[in-house]
Design a protein around this motif. Structure first.
Motif, short mmCIF file in Angstrom:
data_model
loop_
_atom_site.label_atom_id
_atom_site.label_comp_id
_atom_site.label_asym_id
_atom_site.label_seq_id
_atom_site.Cartn_x
_atom_site.Cartn_y
_atom_site.Cartn_z
N MET A 9 0.97 -1.41 0.02
CA MET A 9 0.06 0.10 0.01
C MET A 9 0.95 1.44 -0.01
N ASP A 10 1.93 1.22 0.77
CA ASP A 10 2.83 2.61 0.86
C ASP A 10 3.46 2.49 -0.44
N LEU A 11 4.15 1.55 -1.04
CA LEU A 11 4.74 1.52 -2.39
C LEU A 11 3.65 2.22 -3.60
N ASN A 12 2.52 1.79 -3.64
CA ASN A 12 1.37 1.98 -4.29
C ASN A 12 0.95 3.57 -4.13
N ALA A 13 1.14 3.98 -2.98
CA ALA A 13 0.92 5.48 -2.65
C ALA A 13 1.89 6.26 -3.40
N GLY A 18 3.36 9.75 -8.17
CA GLY A 18 4.30 10.02 -9.14
C GLY A 18 5.88 9.92 -8.76
N GLU A 19 6.00 9.21 -7.72
CA GLU A 19 7.13 8.97 -6.82
C GLU A 19 7.76 7.65 -7.26
N MET A 20 7.86 7.32 -8.62
CA MET A 20 8.22 5.88 -9.01
C MET A 20 9.68 5.68 -8.84
N VAL A 21 10.58 6.79 -8.92
CA VAL A 21 12.07 6.41 -8.83
C VAL A 21 12.24 6.43 -7.32
N GLU A 22 11.31 7.20 -6.36
CA GLU A 22 11.72 7.23 -5.16
C GLU A 22 11.27 5.69 -4.59
N TYR A 27 12.13 0.65 -1.95
CA TYR A 27 11.46 -0.69 -1.71
C TYR A 27 12.21 -1.87 -2.63
N TYR A 28 12.89 -1.68 -3.90
CA TYR A 28 13.46 -2.54 -4.44
C TYR A 28 14.85 -3.05 -4.01
N ALA A 29 15.18 -4.34 -3.89
CA ALA A 29 16.40 -5.01 -3.79
C ALA A 29 17.37 -4.44 -4.90
N LYS A 46 18.21 -2.94 -9.77
CA LYS A 46 17.68 -1.67 -9.61
C LYS A 46 18.20 -0.26 -10.13
N ALA A 47 19.55 -0.09 -10.28
CA ALA A 47 20.03 0.90 -10.87
C ALA A 47 19.66 0.97 -12.31
N ALA A 48 19.85 -0.03 -13.02
CA ALA A 48 19.22 -0.10 -14.46
C ALA A 48 17.80 0.60 -14.59
N HIS A 49 17.06 0.04 -13.63
CA HIS A 49 15.59 0.17 -13.72
C HIS A 49 15.36 1.51 -13.42
N ILE A 50 16.21 2.34 -12.56
CA ILE A 50 15.93 3.63 -12.25
C ILE A 50 16.22 4.32 -13.54
N GLY A 51 17.18 4.12 -14.34
CA GLY A 51 17.52 4.60 -15.68
C GLY A 51 16.74 4.54 -16.65
N TYR A 52 15.91 3.26 -16.65
CA TYR A 52 14.88 2.99 -17.61
C TYR A 52 13.60 3.87 -17.35
#
Length: 143
Positions: A9-13, A18-22, A27-29, A46-52
Protein backbone atom coordinates in the motif's frame (compact mmCIF):
# COMPACT_ATOMS: atom_id res chain seq x y z
CA UNK A 1 9.10 -5.09 9.75
CA UNK A 2 5.72 -4.04 8.32
CA UNK A 3 3.35 -6.65 6.93
CA UNK A 4 3.29 -7.19 3.18
CA UNK A 5 -0.08 -5.49 2.61
CA UNK A 6 1.18 -2.32 4.35
CA UNK A 7 4.40 -2.33 2.30
CA UNK A 8 2.45 -2.74 -0.95
CA UNK A 9 0.00 0.00 0.00
CA UNK A 10 2.83 2.42 0.80
CA UNK A 11 4.70 1.59 -2.43
CA UNK A 12 1.51 2.09 -4.47
CA UNK A 13 0.76 5.38 -2.68
CA UNK A 14 4.21 6.62 -3.75
CA UNK A 15 3.52 5.58 -7.36
CA UNK A 16 0.13 7.34 -7.27
CA UNK A 17 1.96 10.55 -6.26
CA UNK A 18 4.33 10.12 -9.22
CA UNK A 19 7.25 9.05 -7.00
CA UNK A 20 8.25 5.98 -9.04
CA UNK A 21 12.01 6.52 -8.76
CA UNK A 22 11.78 7.18 -5.01
CA UNK A 23 9.60 4.07 -4.55
CA UNK A 24 12.16 1.98 -6.44
CA UNK A 25 15.00 3.38 -4.30
CA UNK A 26 13.07 2.66 -1.09
CA UNK A 27 11.52 -0.74 -1.72
CA UNK A 28 13.52 -2.62 -4.35
CA UNK A 29 16.57 -4.81 -3.71
CA UNK A 30 19.75 -3.79 -5.53
CA UNK A 31 19.70 -7.03 -7.57
CA UNK A 32 15.94 -6.99 -8.23
CA UNK A 33 14.87 -8.44 -11.58
CA UNK A 34 12.40 -6.63 -13.85
CA UNK A 35 10.53 -8.53 -16.54
CA UNK A 36 7.88 -7.40 -19.01
CA UNK A 37 5.49 -10.20 -19.92
CA UNK A 38 7.36 -13.19 -21.34
CA UNK A 39 10.44 -11.21 -22.36
CA UNK A 40 13.80 -11.86 -20.76
CA UNK A 41 14.38 -9.96 -17.52
CA UNK A 42 16.23 -6.68 -18.08
CA UNK A 43 19.80 -6.81 -16.77
CA UNK A 44 21.26 -4.36 -14.27
CA UNK A 45 18.97 -4.59 -11.24
CA UNK A 46 17.61 -1.55 -9.43
CA UNK A 47 20.14 0.94 -10.85
CA UNK A 48 19.28 -0.01 -14.44
CA UNK A 49 15.56 0.15 -13.68
CA UNK A 50 15.90 3.67 -12.30
CA UNK A 51 17.66 4.64 -15.55
CA UNK A 52 14.83 3.00 -17.51
CA UNK A 53 12.22 5.00 -15.55
CA UNK A 54 14.10 8.27 -16.00
CA UNK A 55 14.34 7.67 -19.76
CA UNK A 56 10.57 7.15 -19.95
CA UNK A 57 9.83 10.21 -17.82
CA UNK A 58 12.10 12.40 -19.95
CA UNK A 59 9.45 12.26 -22.69
CA UNK A 60 6.45 12.86 -20.40
CA UNK A 61 4.95 16.33 -20.81
CA UNK A 62 1.92 15.81 -18.56
CA UNK A 63 0.54 13.20 -16.19
CA UNK A 64 -3.21 13.06 -16.79
CA UNK A 65 -3.88 10.25 -14.34
CA UNK A 66 -2.24 7.52 -12.27
CA UNK A 67 -5.07 5.23 -11.22
CA UNK A 68 -4.68 2.27 -8.88
CA UNK A 69 -7.63 -0.05 -9.52
CA UNK A 70 -6.78 -2.88 -7.13
CA UNK A 71 -4.03 -4.34 -4.98
CA UNK A 72 -3.60 -7.55 -3.05
CA UNK A 73 -1.00 -9.37 -0.98
CA UNK A 74 -0.36 -13.09 -0.61
CA UNK A 75 2.46 -15.35 0.54
CA UNK A 76 5.50 -13.21 -0.32
CA UNK A 77 3.75 -11.89 -3.43
CA UNK A 78 1.75 -8.75 -4.17
CA UNK A 79 -0.16 -7.64 -7.23
CA UNK A 80 -1.53 -4.29 -8.32
CA UNK A 81 -3.55 -3.13 -11.31
CA UNK A 82 -2.93 0.35 -12.74
CA UNK A 83 -3.84 2.74 -15.52
CA UNK A 84 -1.21 5.32 -16.47
CA UNK A 85 -2.58 8.16 -18.60
CA UNK A 86 0.31 10.27 -19.91
CA UNK A 87 1.00 12.91 -22.51
CA UNK A 88 4.45 12.52 -24.07
CA UNK A 89 6.54 14.18 -26.73
CA UNK A 90 5.46 11.25 -28.95
CA UNK A 91 1.74 11.76 -28.24
CA UNK A 92 -0.71 10.42 -25.67
CA UNK A 93 -0.07 7.10 -23.89
CA UNK A 94 -2.61 5.04 -21.97
CA UNK A 95 -1.09 1.99 -20.23
CA UNK A 96 -3.18 -0.61 -18.46
CA UNK A 97 -0.74 -2.58 -16.36
CA UNK A 98 -0.74 -5.46 -13.86
CA UNK A 99 2.37 -5.78 -11.68
CA UNK A 100 3.39 -8.89 -9.74
CA UNK A 101 6.04 -8.34 -7.08
CA UNK A 102 7.92 -10.97 -5.05
CA UNK A 103 9.13 -9.73 -1.67
CA UNK A 104 11.88 -10.96 0.68
CA UNK A 105 12.67 -9.23 3.99
CA UNK A 106 10.67 -6.12 3.11
CA UNK A 107 12.20 -5.62 -0.35
CA UNK A 108 10.98 -6.39 -3.84
CA UNK A 109 13.34 -8.98 -5.37
CA UNK A 110 11.38 -9.56 -8.59
CA UNK A 111 8.84 -7.53 -10.54
CA UNK A 112 7.00 -8.83 -13.56
CA UNK A 113 4.43 -6.74 -15.37
CA UNK A 114 2.03 -7.12 -18.22
CA UNK A 115 1.12 -3.98 -20.07
CA UNK A 116 -1.52 -3.22 -22.63
CA UNK A 117 -1.36 0.06 -24.46
CA UNK A 118 -4.85 1.29 -25.26
CA UNK A 119 -5.64 3.59 -28.17
CA UNK A 120 -6.04 7.16 -27.01
CA UNK A 121 -8.66 9.46 -28.44
CA UNK A 122 -7.47 13.02 -28.98
CA UNK A 123 -8.53 15.29 -26.18
CA UNK A 124 -11.06 17.88 -27.28
CA UNK A 125 -12.36 21.01 -25.74
CA UNK A 126 -16.05 20.91 -25.08
CA UNK A 127 -18.77 22.28 -22.88
CA UNK A 128 -21.57 20.28 -21.31
CA UNK A 129 -25.19 21.09 -22.00
CA UNK A 130 -28.54 19.36 -22.31
CA UNK A 131 -28.92 17.78 -25.74
CA UNK A 132 -32.20 19.01 -27.25
CA UNK A 133 -33.35 15.69 -28.71
CA UNK A 134 -32.83 13.50 -25.63
CA UNK A 135 -32.72 15.93 -22.73
CA UNK A 136 -29.50 14.27 -21.58
CA UNK A 137 -26.15 15.89 -20.91
CA UNK A 138 -23.82 15.94 -23.87
CA UNK A 139 -20.51 17.44 -24.94
CA UNK A 140 -20.63 20.17 -27.56
CA UNK A 141 -17.32 20.82 -29.25
CA UNK A 142 -16.18 24.17 -30.47
CA UNK A 143 -16.21 24.35 -34.26
Amino acid sequence: MQDLQTLEMDLNAMIARGEMVEATEKYYADDCTFQEGNKEARPGGKAAHIGYLKAIFASVTAVNGLTLHSQTAGDGVTMSEWTFDLSTTNGPVLWNEVLRRRWVDGQVVSERYSRETAPVQPRRSCFWSLLPASGRLGCYTAA
